[in-house]
Every structure is written in C-alpha cells, then in structure tokens.
Design a protein around this motif. Structure first.
Motif, PDB file in Angstrom:
ATOM      1  N   PHE A 112      14.591  34.218  53.315  1.00 28.34           N
ATOM      2  CA  PHE A 112      15.595  35.161  52.836  1.00 28.34           C
ATOM      3  C   PHE A 112      15.959  36.154  53.928  1.00 28.34           C
ATOM      4  O   PHE A 112      15.257  36.289  54.935  1.00 28.34           O
ATOM      5  N   GLY A 113      17.052  36.833  53.684  1.00 30.51           N
ATOM      6  CA  GLY A 113      17.491  37.884  54.580  1.00 30.51           C
ATOM      7  C   GLY A 113      17.929  39.109  53.804  1.00 30.51           C
ATOM      8  O   GLY A 113      18.280  39.019  52.628  1.00 30.51           O
ATOM      9  N   VAL A 114      17.888  40.260  54.473  1.00 30.87           N
ATOM     10  CA  VAL A 114      18.394  41.511  53.925  1.00 30.87           C
ATOM     11  C   VAL A 114      19.295  42.133  54.978  1.00 30.87           C
ATOM     12  O   VAL A 114      18.919  42.201  56.157  1.00 30.87           O
ATOM     13  N   ALA A 115      20.478  42.568  54.580  1.00 31.57           N
ATOM     14  CA  ALA A 115      21.422  43.188  55.510  1.00 31.57           C
ATOM     15  C   ALA A 115      21.923  44.512  54.949  1.00 31.57           C
ATOM     16  O   ALA A 115      22.097  44.655  53.737  1.00 31.57           O
ATOM     17  N   GLU A 116      22.148  45.461  55.851  1.00 24.33           N
ATOM     18  CA  GLU A 116      22.773  46.731  55.501  1.00 24.33           C
ATOM     19  C   GLU A 116      24.235  46.662  55.927  1.00 24.33           C
ATOM     20  O   GLU A 116      24.543  46.279  57.059  1.00 24.33           O
ATOM     21  N   ILE A 117      25.135  47.052  55.021  1.00 32.67           N
ATOM     22  CA  ILE A 117      26.571  46.946  55.279  1.00 32.67           C
ATOM     23  C   ILE A 117      27.219  48.321  55.240  1.00 32.67           C
ATOM     24  O   ILE A 117      26.993  49.101  54.306  1.00 32.67           O
ATOM     25  N   ASP A 118      28.003  48.611  56.260  1.00 27.69           N
ATOM     26  CA  ASP A 118      28.817  49.821  56.297  1.00 27.69           C
ATOM     27  C   ASP A 118      30.096  49.517  55.504  1.00 27.69           C
ATOM     28  O   ASP A 118      30.922  48.719  55.947  1.00 27.69           O
ATOM     29  N   PRO A 119      30.296  50.129  54.321  1.00 25.02           N
ATOM     30  CA  PRO A 119      31.443  49.765  53.489  1.00 25.02           C
ATOM     31  C   PRO A 119      32.798  50.198  54.048  1.00 25.02           C
ATOM     32  O   PRO A 119      33.825  49.647  53.665  1.00 25.02           O
ATOM     33  N   ALA A 120      32.787  51.181  54.950  1.00 24.53           N
ATOM     34  CA  ALA A 120      34.047  51.632  55.549  1.00 24.53           C
ATOM     35  C   ALA A 120      34.508  50.662  56.629  1.00 24.53           C
ATOM     36  O   ALA A 120      35.683  50.264  56.680  1.00 24.53           O
ATOM     37  N   LYS A 121      33.586  50.254  57.490  1.00 24.50           N
ATOM     38  CA  LYS A 121      33.925  49.356  58.592  1.00 24.50           C
ATOM     39  C   LYS A 121      33.722  47.885  58.238  1.00 24.50           C
ATOM     40  O   LYS A 121      34.177  47.014  58.972  1.00 24.50           O
ATOM     41  N   MET A 122      33.023  47.623  57.142  1.00 26.43           N
ATOM     42  CA  MET A 122      32.638  46.265  56.729  1.00 26.43           C
ATOM     43  C   MET A 122      31.958  45.551  57.893  1.00 26.43           C
ATOM     44  O   MET A 122      32.336  44.468  58.323  1.00 26.43           O
ATOM     45  N   GLN A 123      30.912  46.205  58.387  1.00 24.02           N
ATOM     46  CA  GLN A 123      30.053  45.648  59.425  1.00 24.02           C
ATOM     47  C   GLN A 123      28.622  45.591  58.892  1.00 24.02           C
ATOM     48  O   GLN A 123      28.206  46.483  58.148  1.00 24.02           O
ATOM     49  N   ALA A 124      27.887  44.552  59.268  1.00 21.53           N
ATOM     50  CA  ALA A 124      26.532  44.348  58.755  1.00 21.53           C
ATOM     51  C   ALA A 124      25.517  44.373  59.881  1.00 21.53           C
ATOM     52  O   ALA A 124      25.803  43.947  61.008  1.00 21.53           O
ATOM     53  N   ARG A 125      24.326  44.877  59.573  1.00 19.91           N
ATOM     54  CA  ARG A 125      23.205  44.773  60.508  1.00 19.91           C
ATOM     55  C   ARG A 125      22.008  44.210  59.745  1.00 19.91           C
ATOM     56  O   ARG A 125      21.772  44.536  58.567  1.00 19.91           O
ATOM     57  N   ALA A 126      21.266  43.353  60.411  1.00 19.01           N
ATOM     58  CA  ALA A 126      20.097  42.735  59.792  1.00 19.01           C
ATOM     59  C   ALA A 126      18.998  43.771  59.594  1.00 19.01           C
ATOM     60  O   ALA A 126      18.698  44.547  60.501  1.00 19.01           O
ATOM     61  N   ILE A 127      18.397  43.776  58.413  1.00 16.70           N
ATOM     62  CA  ILE A 127      17.306  44.679  58.075  1.00 16.70           C
ATOM     63  C   ILE A 127      15.970  43.951  58.066  1.00 16.70           C
ATOM     64  O   ILE A 127      14.944  44.469  58.500  1.00 16.70           O
ATOM     65  N   PHE A 128      15.988  42.714  57.566  1.00 16.79           N
ATOM     66  CA  PHE A 128      14.745  41.958  57.422  1.00 16.79           C
ATOM     67  C   PHE A 128      15.070  40.479  57.437  1.00 16.79           C
ATOM     68  O   PHE A 128      16.046  40.039  56.834  1.00 16.79           O
ATOM     69  N   ASP A 129      14.242  39.707  58.146  1.00 18.50           N
ATOM     70  CA  ASP A 129      14.366  38.254  58.184  1.00 18.50           C
ATOM     71  C   ASP A 129      13.000  37.655  57.890  1.00 18.50           C
ATOM     72  O   ASP A 129      12.028  37.918  58.607  1.00 18.50           O
ATOM     73  N   SER A 130      12.921  36.854  56.839  1.00 18.46           N
ATOM     74  CA  SER A 130      11.638  36.298  56.422  1.00 18.46           C
ATOM     75  C   SER A 130      11.043  35.348  57.450  1.00 18.46           C
ATOM     76  O   SER A 130       9.838  35.072  57.415  1.00 18.46           O
ATOM     77  N   ALA A 131      11.862  34.852  58.382  1.00 16.94           N
ATOM     78  CA  ALA A 131      11.363  33.928  59.399  1.00 16.94           C
ATOM     79  C   ALA A 131      10.296  34.568  60.281  1.00 16.94           C
ATOM     80  O   ALA A 131       9.497  33.875  60.911  1.00 16.94           O
ATOM     81  N   ASP A 132      10.273  35.896  60.306  1.00 16.28           N
ATOM     82  CA  ASP A 132       9.315  36.613  61.139  1.00 16.28           C
ATOM     83  C   ASP A 132       7.988  36.859  60.427  1.00 16.28           C
ATOM     84  O   ASP A 132       7.107  37.535  60.969  1.00 16.28           O
ATOM     85  N   HIS A 133       7.838  36.328  59.195  1.00 14.65           N
ATOM     86  CA  HIS A 133       6.656  36.623  58.393  1.00 14.65           C
ATOM     87  C   HIS A 133       6.175  35.365  57.674  1.00 14.65           C
ATOM     88  O   HIS A 133       6.918  34.402  57.504  1.00 14.65           O
ATOM     89  N   ASP A 134       4.920  35.382  57.235  1.00 15.78           N
ATOM     90  CA  ASP A 134       4.429  34.327  56.353  1.00 15.78           C
ATOM     91  C   ASP A 134       5.176  34.428  55.026  1.00 15.78           C
ATOM     92  O   ASP A 134       5.722  35.490  54.687  1.00 15.78           O
ATOM     93  N   PRO A 135       5.211  33.340  54.233  1.00 17.08           N
ATOM     94  CA  PRO A 135       5.937  33.381  52.953  1.00 17.08           C
ATOM     95  C   PRO A 135       5.458  34.505  52.041  1.00 17.08           C
ATOM     96  O   PRO A 135       4.265  34.652  51.792  1.00 17.08           O
ATOM     97  N   LEU A 136       6.408  35.299  51.566  1.00 21.51           N
ATOM     98  CA  LEU A 136       6.082  36.460  50.742  1.00 21.51           C
ATOM     99  C   LEU A 136       6.505  36.298  49.298  1.00 21.51           C
ATOM    100  O   LEU A 136       5.813  36.740  48.373  1.00 21.51           O
ATOM    101  N   ILE A 137       7.676  35.670  49.098  1.00 30.04           N
ATOM    102  CA  ILE A 137       8.302  35.643  47.788  1.00 30.04           C
ATOM    103  C   ILE A 137       9.334  34.515  47.792  1.00 30.04           C
ATOM    104  O   ILE A 137       9.919  34.209  48.835  1.00 30.04           O
ATOM    105  N   GLY A 138       9.553  33.881  46.661  1.00 29.72           N
ATOM    106  CA  GLY A 138      10.566  32.836  46.561  1.00 29.72           C
ATOM    107  C   GLY A 138      11.736  33.296  45.713  1.00 29.72           C
ATOM    108  O   GLY A 138      11.569  33.992  44.713  1.00 29.72           O
ATOM    109  N   GLY A 139      12.959  32.939  46.137  1.00 29.24           N
ATOM    110  CA  GLY A 139      14.134  33.242  45.335  1.00 29.24           C
ATOM    111  C   GLY A 139      14.630  34.668  45.396  1.00 29.24           C
ATOM    112  O   GLY A 139      15.143  35.198  44.401  1.00 29.24           O
TER     113      GLY A 139
END
Length: 354
Positions: free
Chosen positions: A299-326
């Motif tokens: 999974f991924g988590v992104a923060e989005i600036d609603p004015a500029k509609m630009q996203a930055r990555a907050i968390f990528d599960s690929a960097d961790h052991d499995p934590l949660i499904g779905g």
C-alpha cells in the motif's frame, strides 16, 4: 442482491475474467509495537475512520461481508486512543424529519453494514455522522454523534435510500451530501474499470430536492470523496485510474487532477488543510514484481496539496515487512497517521513525516 465484491474478484472481473497465479499471503506483523510503528488489533474490517470532536477516539466503520443483503451487520466501532481498546458504538433511535429523506423507511437497527463515513457539524451545532450502509437496504444512514458516559454514542435520525450501491459519502453544508456510485454504470462484462471502462459517477442529494447525478463525474470506479469546508470543491478518488480529481461543485466541472502510485481508496483532511489518500498497490500478483508479497498487502499513503493538486509520498509499504492487508484509509491524529483497511483485524499507527 450482492452488496460487496471482494477486492481481488473486482480486479479479476476488471481484467476480463483473466486468472493469474496469486501468491500466498505473507504473515502480517504481530499485534503490538514494532519500532516507531504500532499494530492495534481487536477490530473487524475498519474500512473508514473519523476522529471524534474531542480528539480522543476514532470512529471506525465495520465493512463486514455478511453475504446477503438482509444479514445482520457489525455496526460501528469506537477506538479509545489512550486505552487502545475497541468497543461497539451504542445506538439509539430518535427519528427527526429535519434529517434525511421523508421516504426513509425507518431505523436501520442491527442490520447496519457500514462502509464509508463522513463527520461534520450541522448549522445548529449538532455533530452529524453519515454512513454508507449495505445491510438490509442500500442507503446513507444519518446519525447524530453525542457525548455519552465519557465516550461517544450515535442517535439515528434519518436516511436516504440509494438508487445504487454507494461507496463513500461527504456531508455538505446544507445537510445534503455527495456520494460515490462506483459500479452504477457497469455492465459487469469484460474490460471493467481497469480495462478503461467508465463504471460509475458521483451523486448529490439535497434536502427537499432529492438525488441527482453530478455532471462530468463519470469515471473509472469513483471511490473516496471529501468536500471543502464551504462545500465549493469536491475531491474524488478514481480508484482504477490511480488519480484524484478536483471538482468545482458550483460549475460542475473538473478543475484539477493528480496521479498517485497506488489505487486510491479513501480521502481524509489534515489539520493543515491537506488531503491524505491511501490504498493498495494492486489486487493480483506481486508488488513489487517478483517479491513474493501479494499486492493487496502492499500500500501507499500520499499527502495532496488541494490548491496545487500536487502529491508527495508519505509511506510506502515496500520499505517494511507486511503490516496490514487491504489498506483503505489514512487519518492524521497528532503526529501520527492511523491506517484502516477493508479487511482484517487491525489498525496500524505510523509516524507522520511533516
């Protein structure tokens, strides 16, 4: 009537019924603390999350598949952030004609199968919680959130019976709402949303006027939705398109989009007025390819600036052991983000890199 299609089946149908070797799920992290991450167990399919007005509890939907439309639901859960405990929310029924559609059949009772939710303050100061329901009827159930015995409880006030199956809902300042219909236009045939087919749209319900389709909202599996505080702008996740749309609700047109590297499910607001989007990497195969980890655990988590509609990555599960499904939702609470999912027994608490 079926009210829930499993994520993997949805993706398979979207790919025209193709079948692929599905890797076995890897063991998830045990409940408890793992460095700066905490796995909080004891719930069931917490698909969407809202923070109570006092900031001390999370309200979690319970997206339990009962297999048929008349089955009993799991209701709503409340999570005590300090005690780290889950409790089923108490509900009383006090119908109020100023809430919902006059044609609402009455309280949903124990049939509630909750999916998306939205919390907002009404003009009279009362806290409204609208919940997508798939149990007994397809509807938006309307509750008032009230303090009760040091916690919070729900008072059922009204409902709107849906034309199709809603996925998510966002309350508007006038007491109405917008809600996503991900499969209202789907024929169920080959192709589907991942094959480029437009499958659904966003509807708007207005008190005294009823429900209608919002122009220019037909996309590939519309999923999570939120609105700006003034109700002018709407943000909708195109699940199959891996992007988020910004709509001008006054002029009913798209005014911005932003891509993410996962299938965006729900959206939430941060205290600083940013958006958090979260979702799984895919439904079948490995993510990353060849890793042996099922995409539904990625999974991924992104923060989005609603004015500029630009996203930055907050968390990528690929960097961790499995934590949660779905994973389906990410919600800011202080210096942390709480993750919910459309399946499983847990929430996951991660640091919020500011």
């Amino acid at each position: 009537m079926r009210f829930r299609i499993s994520f993997c089946l949805l993706v398979q149908l979207a790919l025209g019924g193709a079948t692929f070797a599905q890797p076995a799920a890897q063991p998830l992290a045990t409940c408890g603390v793992h460095g700066d991450i905490e796995v909080l167990c004891g719930t069931r399919s917490p698909e969407d999350l809202e923070l109570t007005p006092d900031g001390e509890y999370l309200i979690a939907t319970q997206f339990i598949n009962q297999g048929r439309n008349d089955a009993g639901g799991a209701g709503m859960a409340i999570f005590d952030l300090a005690k780290k405990t889950f409790t089923k929310m108490a509900v009383t029924d006090e119908p109020d004609k100023s809430w919902g559609d006059p044609a609402c059949p009455g309280p949903i009772g124990d049939a509630l199968v909750s999916h998306g939710e939205s919390l907002a303050k009404r003009k009279n100061g009362a806290w409204a919680l609208y919940v997508v329901n798939h149990g007994g009827r397809q509807s938006i159930e309307m509750f008032e959130l009230k303090p009760a015995a040091g916690s919070w409880a729900l008072v059922w006030r009204g409902c709107e019976v849906a034309a199709h199956e809603y996925n998510d809902v966002a309350i508007l300042p006038d007491g109405g709402f917008v809600g996503t219909y991900p499969t209202a236009l789907s024929s169920g045939g080959a192709g589907g949303p991942f094959g480029g087919a437009v499958t659904g749209y966003v509807a708007r319900w207005t008190p005294g006027k009823g429900e209608r389709e919002i122009m220019n909202t037909r996309i590939r599996y519309p999923n999570g939705v939120v609105v700006s505080t003034d109700g002018r702008f709407m943000y909708v996740n195109e699940f199959a398109g891996r992007q988020v749309y910004k709509y001008d609700l006054k002029n009913e047109k798209v005014i911005g989009t932003v891509k993410v590297d996962f299938l965006p499910d729900n959206l939430t607001w941060t205290k600083k007025g940013r958006l958090l989007a979260a979702g799984v990497k895919g439904g079948r195969g490995d993510c990353p390819e060849g890793s042996g980890r099922p995409c539904i655990q990625g999974f991924g988590v992104a923060e989005i600036d609603p004015a500029k509609m630009q996203a930055r990555a907050i968390f990528d599960s690929a960097d961790h052991d499995p934590l949660i499904g779905g994973v389906s939702v990410a919600l800011e609470v202080g210096d942390f983000i709480y993750l919910g999912a459309f399946q499983g027994d847990r929430l996951v608490k991660i640091p919020y890199p500011k």
